[in-house]
Design an enzyme around this catalytic site. Structure first.
Site, PDB file in Angstrom:
ATOM      1  N   ASP A  85       1.014  -1.125   0.108  1.00 51.77           N
ATOM      2  CA  ASP A  85       0.137   0.276   0.061  1.00 51.77           C
ATOM      3  C   ASP A  85       1.414   1.096   0.178  1.00 51.77           C
ATOM      4  OD1 ASP A  85       0.479   0.016   2.436  1.00 51.77           O
ATOM      5  OD2 ASP A  85      -1.272   0.138   3.557  1.00 51.77           O
ATOM      6  N   SER A  86       1.851   0.786  -0.086  1.00 48.48           N
ATOM      7  CA  SER A  86       3.335   1.973  -0.201  1.00 48.48           C
ATOM      8  C   SER A  86       2.443   2.934  -1.361  1.00 48.48           C
ATOM      9  CB  SER A  86       4.754   1.591  -0.233  1.00 48.48           C
ATOM     10  OG  SER A  86       4.819   0.803  -0.830  1.00 48.48           O
ATOM     11  N   ASP A 124      -1.227  -6.533  -0.143  1.00 52.26           N
ATOM     12  CA  ASP A 124      -1.143  -5.636   0.795  1.00 52.26           C
ATOM     13  C   ASP A 124      -3.116  -5.399   0.756  1.00 52.26           C
ATOM     14  OD1 ASP A 124       0.467  -5.089   2.805  1.00 52.26           O
ATOM     15  OD2 ASP A 124       1.064  -3.871   1.772  1.00 52.26           O
ATOM     16  N   LYS A 154      -1.311  -9.642   2.879  1.00 46.22           N
ATOM     17  CA  LYS A 154      -0.928  -8.566   3.863  1.00 46.22           C
ATOM     18  C   LYS A 154      -1.562  -7.927   5.132  1.00 46.22           C
ATOM     19  CE  LYS A 154       3.406  -5.966   3.712  1.00 46.22           C
ATOM     20  NZ  LYS A 154       2.793  -5.133   4.025  1.00 46.22           N
ATOM     21  N   GLU A 156      -1.313  -5.841   8.887  1.00 41.67           N
ATOM     22  CA  GLU A 156      -0.097  -4.492   9.397  1.00 41.67           C
ATOM     23  C   GLU A 156      -0.797  -5.352  10.733  1.00 41.67           C
ATOM     24  OE1 GLU A 156       0.729  -0.827   8.519  1.00 41.67           O
ATOM     25  OE2 GLU A 156       1.201  -1.115   6.915  1.00 41.67           O
ATOM     26  N   GLU A 223       9.557  -4.547   9.648  1.00 40.89           N
ATOM     27  CA  GLU A 223       9.812  -3.142   9.242  1.00 40.89           C
ATOM     28  C   GLU A 223      10.561  -2.167  10.566  1.00 40.89           C
ATOM     29  OE1 GLU A 223       6.966  -0.851   6.766  1.00 40.89           O
ATOM     30  OE2 GLU A 223       8.395   0.904   6.680  1.00 40.89           O
TER      31      GLU A 223
HETATM   32  O1  KIV Z   1       3.773  -1.135   1.531  1.00 39.88           O
HETATM   33  C1  KIV Z   1       4.852  -1.757   1.395  1.00 39.88           C
HETATM   34  O2  KIV Z   1       5.091  -1.123   0.112  1.00 39.88           O
HETATM   35  C2  KIV Z   1       4.909  -2.172   2.375  1.00 39.88           C
HETATM   36  C3  KIV Z   1       6.476  -2.892   2.816  1.00 39.88           C
HETATM   37  C4  KIV Z   1       7.395  -2.045   2.801  1.00 39.88           C
HETATM   38  C5  KIV Z   1       7.014  -4.431   3.286  1.00 39.88           C
HETATM   39  O3  KIV Z   1       4.317  -2.694   3.429  1.00 39.88           O
END
Ligand code: KIV
Length: 310
Positions: A85-86, A124, A154, A156, A223
Site C-alpha cells: 500500500d506504499s 497488501d 499482508k 499490519e 519494518e
Molecule cells: O507497503 C509496502 O510497500 C510495505 C513494505 C514496505 C514492506 O509494506
C-alpha cells in the site's frame, strides 16, 4: 501450519527446490510430489510452503511492484513481489498510506499478477479493510484473491490482529504479517519512527512476532526496527522474517522498488540505491525536449512513407 519449521539453528535448513530456474542463486531444480490436476497446468509460481520452508536457509529476495511492466522486469530475480500500500505514497503522491482503497490495491494487484509468472505475489490489505472483524477481513481478502489472482495477502499488526490472521489462514488465505513500524498506525505512533531502540520496548514487539507466527502467518515483515531486536526475533520464531530497515540476519529482505532504483527524492537510511534511474529519466526527458525543439526528432527512421504505387 504449512510446513515443518526450520530454525536458523536447525542443521537441516536447506535450499528449497523450485520449479523454474532460480536466477538469483544460479541453480535449477524441479518440484517433486506435485499432482497435476485435470485441466490445470503445473503451478509455475513459487508457493507459500516454499517461502515458509526458507526459514534459516537461503535468503528470501523481495521487492514491491505496482504495475505490470516493472514487475515483468524483476520477476525472474525475486522470490515474492509485494503490491504494497506504499503505492499510495510512491505512485499517487499521498502523505501516508491511509487513503489507499481496496479497489486501488485490486487494480494494481491484478496488473502485477498479469505481468509476472514466477514470483509469488502478495497484496497488501489497505487501512480499514480488515481491522473491524475477522469476517470483514475474510470478505475483503477474498475479493483481493479472486479479483487479482494473487496468492497471499499482508496485514499490519501483531497481537491485536492475530485472531484475524488465524481466521484467514484456516480458511485458505495465506497471510503475511507486518510488525515493528506499521505505517497504517502512523497517527497512533506519531510518525515514521524506528521501533525497539530502547530495550523497554522489546517485550511487546517480541510478543507481536510470537502471536502472528502462532496464529498461522507464513512469514512476517519486520519494518523499521532496531537491528539487535530484529535479529533476536528472527531467532525466536519459526517463520521467515523479511526485513526492511531491520537486520541482515533476517530470513529475507524487501525494498520499495522505486527507492532502490534511485527514483525517490529522499530515500530513507536503510535504502541502498542499486541504480540512479531518476537522473537517467531526467536526462532522457531533457534530450527528448532538445530533439523536438531542434526538429531532429522524429527522424526518417521514425516516420512512415507512402505505399509504392505499382
Ligand atoms: O507497503 C509496502 O510497500 C510495505 C513494505 C514496505 C514492506 O509494506
Amino acid at each position: 501450519m504449512f510446513c515443518k519449521p526450520f530454525s536458523p539453528r536447525h542443521p537441516a535448513a536447506v535450499v528449497i527446490p523450485l520449479g523454474r530456474p532460480y536466477v538469483g542463486a544460479g541453480f535449477e531444480a524441479t518440484r517433486k510430489g506435485m499432482i497435476r490436476m485435470s485441466v490445470q497446468s503445473a503451478i509455475k509460481r513459487i508457493t507459500v510452503p516454499e517461502i515458509r520452508a526458507r526459514k534459516g536457509a537461503q535468503p528470501i529476495v523481495s521487492l514491491t511492484a505496482y504495475h505490470a511492466h516493472t514487475a515483468r522486469y524483476i520477476d525472474p530475480y525475486v522470490d515474492f513481489l509485494l503490491v504494497g500500500d506504499s503505492l499510495g505514497m510512491v505512485m499517487y503522491g499521498m502523505e501516508t498510506t491511509l487513503g489507499v482503497t481496496l479497489d486501488m490495491m485490486i487494480a494494481h494487484g491484478a496488473a502485477v499478477v498479469r505481468g509476472t509468472e514466477r514470483a509469488l505475489v502478495v497484496v497488501d490489505m489497505p487501512f480499514g479493510s480488515y481491522e473491524e472483524s475477522p469476517e470483514i477481513a475474510f470478505r475483503n481478502a477474498c475479493r483481493v484473491i479472486k479479483e487479482t489472482g494473487c496468492t497471499a495477502v499482508k496485514v499490519e499488526g501483531g497481537t491485536r490482529i492475530a485472531e484475524t490472521i488465524r481466521y484467514l489462514s484456516l480458511r485458505g488465505i495465506p497471510v503475511m504479517a507486518h510488525i515493528g513500524l506499521t505505517p497504517q498506525n502512523i497517527q497512533v505512533m506519531g510518525g515514521f519512527k524506528t521501533q525497539g531502540r530502547e530495550e523497554s520496548e522489546w517485550a511487546a514487539i517480541e510478543a507481536d512476532a510470537a502471536a502472528v507466527a502462532e496464529a498461522g502467518a507464513f512469514a512476517v515483515v519486520l519494518e523499521g526496527m532496531a537491528e539487535p531486536l530484529a535479529a533476536r526475533i528472527t531467532d525466536q520464531i519459526d517463520i521467515p522474517t523479511i526485513g526492511i530497515g531491520a537486520s541482515p540476519h533476517c530470513d529475507g529482505q524487501i525494498l520499495v522498488l522505486e527507492d532502490m532504483l534511485g527514483l525517490s527524492p529522499k530515500p530513507p537510511k536503510f535504502v541502498r540505491e542499486f541504480a540512479t534511474l531518476g537522473a537517467q529519466i531526467a536526462g532522457a526527458a531533457e534530450a527528448y525536449a532538445r530533439a523536438v525543439r531542434d526538429r531532429s526528432f522524429p527522424g526518417v527512421e521514425n516516420t512512415y512513407g507512402m505505399k509504392k504505387v505499382k
